[in-house]
Write a protein that holds these residues in place. Structure first.
Motif, PDB file in Angstrom:
ATOM      1  N   ARG A 179      -5.708   2.722  -7.941  1.00  0.00           N
ATOM      2  CA  ARG A 179      -5.274   4.226  -7.549  1.00  0.00           C
ATOM      3  C   ARG A 179      -6.670   4.470  -6.601  1.00  0.00           C
ATOM      4  O   ARG A 179      -7.733   4.210  -7.110  1.00  0.00           O
ATOM      5  N   ILE A 180      -6.510   5.104  -5.793  1.00  0.00           N
ATOM      6  CA  ILE A 180      -7.338   5.844  -4.948  1.00  0.00           C
ATOM      7  C   ILE A 180      -8.309   6.744  -5.895  1.00  0.00           C
ATOM      8  O   ILE A 180      -7.865   7.386  -6.743  1.00  0.00           O
ATOM      9  N   VAL A 181      -9.715   6.706  -5.761  1.00  0.00           N
ATOM     10  CA  VAL A 181     -10.639   7.453  -6.442  1.00  0.00           C
ATOM     11  C   VAL A 181     -11.063   8.654  -5.418  1.00  0.00           C
ATOM     12  O   VAL A 181     -11.806   7.910  -4.327  1.00  0.00           O
TER      13      VAL A 181
ATOM     14  N   VAL B  53       0.831  -1.319   0.099  1.00  0.00           N
ATOM     15  CA  VAL B  53      -0.061   0.134  -0.165  1.00  0.00           C
ATOM     16  C   VAL B  53       0.833   1.130   0.039  1.00  0.00           C
ATOM     17  O   VAL B  53       1.840   1.212   0.960  1.00  0.00           O
ATOM     18  N   TYR B  54       0.527   2.079  -0.927  1.00  0.00           N
ATOM     19  CA  TYR B  54       1.338   3.277  -0.944  1.00  0.00           C
ATOM     20  C   TYR B  54       0.645   4.532  -0.449  1.00  0.00           C
ATOM     21  O   TYR B  54      -0.402   4.868  -0.965  1.00  0.00           O
ATOM     22  N   THR B  55       1.289   5.247   0.606  1.00  0.00           N
ATOM     23  CA  THR B  55       0.763   6.309   1.100  1.00  0.00           C
ATOM     24  C   THR B  55       1.458   7.509   1.256  1.00  0.00           C
ATOM     25  O   THR B  55       2.753   7.507   1.077  1.00  0.00           O
ATOM     26  N   THR B  56       1.033   8.864   1.388  1.00  0.00           N
ATOM     27  CA  THR B  56       1.475  10.074   1.165  1.00  0.00           C
ATOM     28  C   THR B  56       2.240  10.293   2.522  1.00  0.00           C
ATOM     29  O   THR B  56       1.848   9.268   3.558  1.00  0.00           O
ATOM     30  N   GLU B  57       3.173  11.376   2.641  1.00  0.00           N
ATOM     31  CA  GLU B  57       3.825  11.584   4.055  1.00  0.00           C
ATOM     32  C   GLU B  57       2.625  11.866   5.058  1.00  0.00           C
ATOM     33  O   GLU B  57       2.822  11.592   6.398  1.00  0.00           O
TER      34      GLU B  57
ATOM     35  N   GLU C 288     -12.022   4.387  -1.904  1.00  0.00           N
ATOM     36  CA  GLU C 288     -12.490   3.584  -3.145  1.00  0.00           C
ATOM     37  C   GLU C 288     -11.371   3.685  -4.012  1.00  0.00           C
ATOM     38  O   GLU C 288     -10.609   4.465  -4.231  1.00  0.00           O
ATOM     39  N   PHE C 289     -11.014   2.379  -4.773  1.00  0.00           N
ATOM     40  CA  PHE C 289     -10.015   2.228  -5.625  1.00  0.00           C
ATOM     41  C   PHE C 289     -10.443   1.760  -7.077  1.00  0.00           C
ATOM     42  O   PHE C 289     -11.655   1.329  -7.129  1.00  0.00           O
ATOM     43  N   ALA C 290      -9.999   2.333  -7.994  1.00  0.00           N
ATOM     44  CA  ALA C 290     -10.107   1.966  -9.476  1.00  0.00           C
ATOM     45  C   ALA C 290      -8.967   1.314 -10.108  1.00  0.00           C
ATOM     46  O   ALA C 290      -7.987   1.829  -9.503  1.00  0.00           O
ATOM     47  N   HIS C 291      -9.267   0.628 -10.739  1.00  0.00           N
ATOM     48  CA  HIS C 291      -8.065  -0.183 -11.479  1.00  0.00           C
ATOM     49  C   HIS C 291      -7.133   0.723 -12.393  1.00  0.00           C
ATOM     50  O   HIS C 291      -7.657   1.536 -13.234  1.00  0.00           O
ATOM     51  N   LEU C 292      -5.987   0.578 -12.181  1.00  0.00           N
ATOM     52  CA  LEU C 292      -4.917   1.631 -12.863  1.00  0.00           C
ATOM     53  C   LEU C 292      -4.205   0.883 -13.860  1.00  0.00           C
ATOM     54  O   LEU C 292      -4.211   1.217 -15.216  1.00  0.00           O
ATOM     55  N   ALA C 293      -3.676  -0.204 -13.775  1.00  0.00           N
ATOM     56  CA  ALA C 293      -2.916  -1.132 -14.521  1.00  0.00           C
ATOM     57  C   ALA C 293      -2.605  -2.629 -14.006  1.00  0.00           C
ATOM     58  O   ALA C 293      -3.136  -2.949 -12.764  1.00  0.00           O
ATOM     59  N   GLU C 294      -1.984  -3.284 -14.829  1.00  0.00           N
ATOM     60  CA  GLU C 294      -1.800  -4.638 -14.568  1.00  0.00           C
ATOM     61  C   GLU C 294      -0.510  -5.105 -15.196  1.00  0.00           C
ATOM     62  O   GLU C 294      -0.105  -4.723 -16.213  1.00  0.00           O
TER      63      GLU C 294
ATOM     64  N   LYS D 115      -2.772   0.894  -4.510  1.00  0.00           N
ATOM     65  CA  LYS D 115      -2.504  -0.300  -3.671  1.00  0.00           C
ATOM     66  C   LYS D 115      -1.811  -1.274  -4.780  1.00  0.00           C
ATOM     67  O   LYS D 115      -2.524  -1.406  -5.907  1.00  0.00           O
ATOM     68  N   THR D 116      -1.068  -2.069  -4.393  1.00  0.00           N
ATOM     69  CA  THR D 116      -0.675  -3.243  -5.578  1.00  0.00           C
ATOM     70  C   THR D 116      -0.745  -4.542  -4.599  1.00  0.00           C
ATOM     71  O   THR D 116      -0.608  -4.804  -3.524  1.00  0.00           O
ATOM     72  N   THR D 117      -1.268  -5.607  -5.493  1.00  0.00           N
ATOM     73  CA  THR D 117      -1.484  -7.034  -5.157  1.00  0.00           C
ATOM     74  C   THR D 117      -1.042  -7.943  -6.274  1.00  0.00           C
ATOM     75  O   THR D 117      -1.324  -7.836  -7.249  1.00  0.00           O
ATOM     76  N   THR D 118      -0.217  -8.922  -5.656  1.00  0.00           N
ATOM     77  CA  THR D 118       0.038 -10.026  -6.490  1.00  0.00           C
ATOM     78  C   THR D 118      -0.249 -11.067  -5.756  1.00  0.00           C
ATOM     79  O   THR D 118       0.485 -11.814  -4.972  1.00  0.00           O
TER      80      THR D 118
END
Length: 186
Positions: A41-43, A14-18, A54-60, A25-28
């Motif tokens: 990516r957060i929406v 999970v990638y968060t700001t300072e 809420e997240f939206a698909h960004l890439a795979e 959010k990445t999952t494998t």
């Protein structure tokens, strides 16, 4: 701009700001012979007072085991051997990095360092664009979680930087694991 990672594995983090706001959010999932990383990516919420993320698909990223890896991003299927151009060989017998052309028409290069990757402009002075910092326990430097630092020059393409970083760092760590360890001979 810094994105702090919740783990040492950028492809499962999970990638968060300072200030603690989750952005990516990445999952494998672990599967034999199938390694696909989903990047979300957060929406922004439209309802005032709704605090749920809420997240939206960004890439795979499909990390190929027996074939070339693929990145699905921005409505495109990018075969990594075509999207990235390999750099020249270094004096140590390693590739100097992977180049790609950004949405601005400028060429960028992920330098595959011994311990961390760094994204630079592919220019004569290697102008830094983004740099990964491993976590620190605070022995020789202040303690901190692992983070991806994106410099102002790269802020126009943060999503692409995160997507390519996930691929590059996995590739770099796999190459690192295959390198022979020094010392300890008879």
């Amino acid at each position: 701009m810094r994105f702090y990672l919740s783990t040492r594995k950028p492809w499962n983090s999970v990638y968060t700001t300072e200030d603690g706001q989750v952005i990516y959010k990445t999952t494998t999932p672990w599967k034999i012979c199938e390694r696909k990383t989903s990047i979300e990516r957060i929406v922004p919420n439209k309802e005032v007072g709704d605090m749920r993320d809420e997240f939206a698909h960004l890439a795979e990223v499909d990390h190929g085991v027996f074939s070339s890896s693929q990145i699905r991003y921005g409505g495109q299927d990018l075969v990594t051997r075509e999207f990235f151009r390999k750099g020249a060989w270094s004096w140590r017998g390693r590739r100097k990095g992977r180049m790609f052309t950004g949405p601005d028409g400028i060429e960028y290069r992920w330098k595959l360092g011994v311990h961390v990757p760094e994204l630079c402009l592919n220019d004569s002075i290697d102008t830094p664009v983004a740099r990964y910092h491993r976590s620190s326990l605070g022995i020789l430097s202040p303690a901190h979680a692992a983070y991806l630092e994106v410099f102002p020059i790269g802020e126009h393409m943060v999503d692409l930087i995160v997507v390519t970083f996930v691929y590059i760092e996995r590739l770099r760590q796999e190459e690192e694991a295959q390198r022979p360890r020094g010392g300890g001979g008879s």
